[in-house]
Design a protein around this motif. Structure first.
Motif, PDB file in Angstrom:
ATOM      1  N   TYR A  15       0.807  -1.226   0.000  1.00 27.65           N
ATOM      2  CA  TYR A  15       0.000   0.000   0.000  1.00 27.65           C
ATOM      3  C   TYR A  15       0.838   1.274   0.000  1.00 27.65           C
ATOM      4  CZ  TYR A  15       1.010   0.977   4.902  1.00 27.65           C
ATOM      5  OH  TYR A  15       1.646   1.296   6.060  1.00 27.65           O
ATOM      6  N   PRO A  39      -4.419  -5.432   2.388  1.00 30.30           N
ATOM      7  CA  PRO A  39      -4.811  -5.039   3.752  1.00 30.30           C
ATOM      8  C   PRO A  39      -6.204  -5.534   4.172  1.00 30.30           C
ATOM      9  CG  PRO A  39      -3.813  -3.198   2.633  1.00 30.30           C
ATOM     10  CD  PRO A  39      -3.935  -4.277   1.620  1.00 30.30           C
ATOM     11  N   PHE A  40      -7.135  -5.559   3.252  1.00 28.06           N
ATOM     12  CA  PHE A  40      -8.473  -6.031   3.626  1.00 28.06           C
ATOM     13  C   PHE A  40      -8.471  -7.535   3.890  1.00 28.06           C
ATOM     14  CE2 PHE A  40      -9.599  -2.069   1.376  1.00 28.06           C
ATOM     15  CZ  PHE A  40     -10.328  -1.466   2.394  1.00 28.06           C
ATOM     16  N   GLU A  42      -5.888  -9.020   5.151  1.00 29.71           N
ATOM     17  CA  GLU A  42      -5.249  -9.116   6.469  1.00 29.71           C
ATOM     18  C   GLU A  42      -6.311  -9.052   7.558  1.00 29.71           C
ATOM     19  OE1 GLU A  42      -2.427  -5.954   6.896  1.00 29.71           O
ATOM     20  OE2 GLU A  42      -0.728  -7.294   6.609  1.00 29.71           O
ATOM     21  N   LYS A 123     -12.932  -7.217   1.513  1.00 30.98           N
ATOM     22  CA  LYS A 123     -14.022  -6.728   0.663  1.00 30.98           C
ATOM     23  C   LYS A 123     -13.542  -6.407  -0.746  1.00 30.98           C
ATOM     24  CE  LYS A 123     -13.826  -1.809   1.514  1.00 30.98           C
ATOM     25  NZ  LYS A 123     -14.611  -0.592   1.462  1.00 30.98           N
ATOM     26  N   GLN A 124     -12.287  -5.971  -0.858  1.00 27.28           N
ATOM     27  CA  GLN A 124     -11.737  -5.720  -2.177  1.00 27.28           C
ATOM     28  C   GLN A 124     -10.220  -5.700  -2.074  1.00 27.28           C
ATOM     29  OE1 GLN A 124     -13.673  -1.770  -2.324  1.00 27.28           O
ATOM     30  NE2 GLN A 124     -11.776  -1.030  -3.156  1.00 27.28           N
ATOM     31  N   ALA A 125      -9.570  -5.840  -3.228  1.00 26.35           N
ATOM     32  CA  ALA A 125      -8.110  -5.779  -3.225  1.00 26.35           C
ATOM     33  C   ALA A 125      -7.707  -4.356  -3.590  1.00 26.35           C
ATOM     34  CB  ALA A 125      -7.546  -6.765  -4.230  1.00 26.35           C
ATOM     35  N   ILE A 126      -6.576  -3.924  -3.043  1.00 21.61           N
ATOM     36  CA  ILE A 126      -6.185  -2.541  -3.293  1.00 21.61           C
ATOM     37  C   ILE A 126      -5.500  -2.367  -4.648  1.00 21.61           C
ATOM     38  CG2 ILE A 126      -6.057  -1.907  -0.854  1.00 21.61           C
ATOM     39  CD1 ILE A 126      -2.980  -2.032  -1.182  1.00 21.61           C
ATOM     40  N   ASP A 129      -9.260  -3.231  -7.149  1.00 25.83           N
ATOM     41  CA  ASP A 129     -10.457  -2.656  -6.533  1.00 25.83           C
ATOM     42  C   ASP A 129     -11.759  -3.185  -7.135  1.00 25.83           C
ATOM     43  OD1 ASP A 129      -9.298  -0.969  -4.572  1.00 25.83           O
ATOM     44  OD2 ASP A 129      -8.687   0.417  -6.131  1.00 25.83           O
ATOM     45  N   GLU A 164     -21.301  -2.397   7.103  1.00 28.44           N
ATOM     46  CA  GLU A 164     -21.156  -0.965   6.834  1.00 28.44           C
ATOM     47  C   GLU A 164     -21.837  -0.670   5.514  1.00 28.44           C
ATOM     48  OE1 GLU A 164     -17.585   1.085   7.348  1.00 28.44           O
ATOM     49  OE2 GLU A 164     -16.958  -0.098   9.070  1.00 28.44           O
ATOM     50  N   ILE A 165     -22.858   0.167   5.571  1.00 26.41           N
ATOM     51  CA  ILE A 165     -23.550   0.535   4.340  1.00 26.41           C
ATOM     52  C   ILE A 165     -23.551   2.043   4.223  1.00 26.41           C
ATOM     53  CG2 ILE A 165     -24.972  -1.534   4.202  1.00 26.41           C
ATOM     54  CD1 ILE A 165     -27.222   0.142   5.486  1.00 26.41           C
ATOM     55  N   ASP A 166     -23.982   2.545   3.088  1.00 24.89           N
ATOM     56  CA  ASP A 166     -24.003   3.995   2.898  1.00 24.89           C
ATOM     57  C   ASP A 166     -24.818   4.657   4.008  1.00 24.89           C
ATOM     58  OD1 ASP A 166     -22.416   4.001   0.755  1.00 24.89           O
ATOM     59  OD2 ASP A 166     -24.008   4.217  -0.744  1.00 24.89           O
ATOM     60  N   ASP A 183     -14.696  -5.428   6.124  1.00 17.06           N
ATOM     61  CA  ASP A 183     -14.470  -4.007   5.883  1.00 17.06           C
ATOM     62  C   ASP A 183     -13.342  -3.522   6.794  1.00 17.06           C
ATOM     63  OD1 ASP A 183     -14.774  -1.361   5.038  1.00 17.06           O
ATOM     64  OD2 ASP A 183     -16.913  -1.653   4.746  1.00 17.06           O
ATOM     65  N   LEU A 184     -12.955  -2.272   6.609  1.00 15.80           N
ATOM     66  CA  LEU A 184     -11.767  -1.732   7.295  1.00 15.80           C
ATOM     67  C   LEU A 184     -11.870  -1.764   8.811  1.00 15.80           C
ATOM     68  CD1 LEU A 184      -9.026  -0.356   6.855  1.00 15.80           C
ATOM     69  CD2 LEU A 184     -10.200   1.811   6.782  1.00 15.80           C
ATOM     70  N   ARG A 185     -13.060  -1.551   9.338  1.00 14.49           N
ATOM     71  CA  ARG A 185     -13.170  -1.397  10.787  1.00 14.49           C
ATOM     72  C   ARG A 185     -13.529  -2.680  11.525  1.00 14.49           C
ATOM     73  NH1 ARG A 185     -13.916   4.309   9.605  1.00 14.49           N
ATOM     74  NH2 ARG A 185     -15.585   3.843   8.167  1.00 14.49           N
TER      75      ARG A 185
END
Lengths: 254, 87
Positions: A15, A39-40, A42, A123-126, A129, A164-166, A183-185
């Protein structure tokens, strides 16, 4: 009921590395560039390892699709506490044009062979994406999915996932087996320390090819051109308000 | 210093060097400072004091790990969540 968890870990350009496009516009420069685990992914690995520590999971298996170096990524996952790894060897042209659909098919197949109950993915690769693998894997297996997980709890035979949604959070309950994307959190991944990486060298990594799994990885797309995002135009300094207004009118902002 | 402590100190040094590979200011910068920090205490012979220094080393490891984690988290948040919120 102890569950078996399958986690995906993609090897991507680190990253912190500045991405450079190849002069011939066929892709980005990857030779001699530092790579690490997405990272996601991870975060997904961390969650799986925590499930094991809480005795929710009995075994955690990590999968990575890619060239030989993907084993280093698997090693990192093993150092974080994953039990064993499966390296799906994809290299050359097939790897360059490997799409989420191929990875989904591979993951679905491995999940069936290894009798996994939960597939945990980033959720996705950096790098690309795409944010498609988890969704397509769930669809191929006809399993329920809980994407963008921010919290995962096990409640008798089901998983309660905070998503996590909009503009907020959504709580869903999914039956096991299920596919979850992190997700990130969701958590704070632990660091793969040197002693743990050393210990991880004893853990087994099985090498398979997509052919062994009965999955075709023929390219489905053709890369026409890869280009840098447009550079920001240099700004100008103006003398006073009047010139500012004149300039803004000129570019049609007011 | 007894032999088990000697091993621990060497192991600590190795672990820190490994962590230094990702240091924002570069590996060289980190290695130089790390070496200086270790050399500064090379004359320490008291076992209790060595124990304390080892504990400090472990603490530094935790701090660096936290630094890396935060750096990664921030970068990802800026890249993917910039418009959503300003937390």
């Amino acid at each position: 009921m102890a569950l078996r968890v399958l986690v995906g870990c993609k090897r991507v350009i680190d990253y912190a590395v500045r991405i450079r496009v190849k002069p011939d516009k066929t892709g980005v420069v990857t030779d001699g560039i530092k790579h690490s685990m997405n990272p996601f992914d991870e975060i997904a690995v961390e969650e799986a390892v925590r499930m094991k520590e809480k005795k929710i999971a009995s075994e955690v298996i990590a999968v990575s699709c890619g060239p030989m170096q993907s084993q280093e990524t698997l090693r990192t996952a093993l150092a974080m506490g994953v039990d064993r790894g499966i390296h799906v060897d994809v290299s050359g042209k097939d790897y360059e044009l490997l799409q989420p659909i191929h990875v989904s098919k591979i993951l679905a197949k491995i999940a069936q062979e290894e009798k996994c109950d939960i597939i945990l993915l980033g959720k996705q690769a950096i790098d690309d994406d795409s944010n498609q693998t988890a969704q397509m894997t769930a669809s191929l297996l006809n399993w329920p999915q809980a994407t963008y997980a921010s919290k995962i709890e096990k409640t008798n035979g089901e998983l309660q996932v905070l998503r996590e949604i909009d503009g907020g959070l959504e709580t869903v309950r999914v039956k096991i087996p299920a596919v979850i994307s992190a997700d990130l959190r969701l958590n704070e991944p632990r660091y793969a320390t040197l002693p743990n990486i050393m210990k991880a060298k004893k853990k087994p990594i099985k090498k398979v090819t997509p052919g062994d799994l009965g999955v075709e990885t023929d390219p489905r797309i053709e890369i026409l051109s890869v280009e840098d995002p447009p550079e920001r135009q240099a700004g100008i300094k103006v003398e006073d308000v009047d010139t500012l207004i004149a300039k803004l009118k000129e570019v049609g902002r007011i | 210093m007894n032999s088990s402590q000697r091993g621990k100190v060497i192991q600590l040094y190795k672990n820190l060097l490994f962590l230094g590979r990702e240091y924002p200011q570069g590996y060289e910068y980190f290695r130089d400072r790390l070496k200086k920090a270790f050399l500064k205490n090379k004359g320490v012979t008291d076992q209790k004091e060595i124990q304390m220094l080892l504990a400090r080393g472990e603490y530094v490891i935790k701090e660096i790990e936290a630094l890396y984690m935060l750096r990664k988290y921030r970068t990802l948040k800026q890249r993917y969540y910039a418009e959503k919120d300003n937390r």
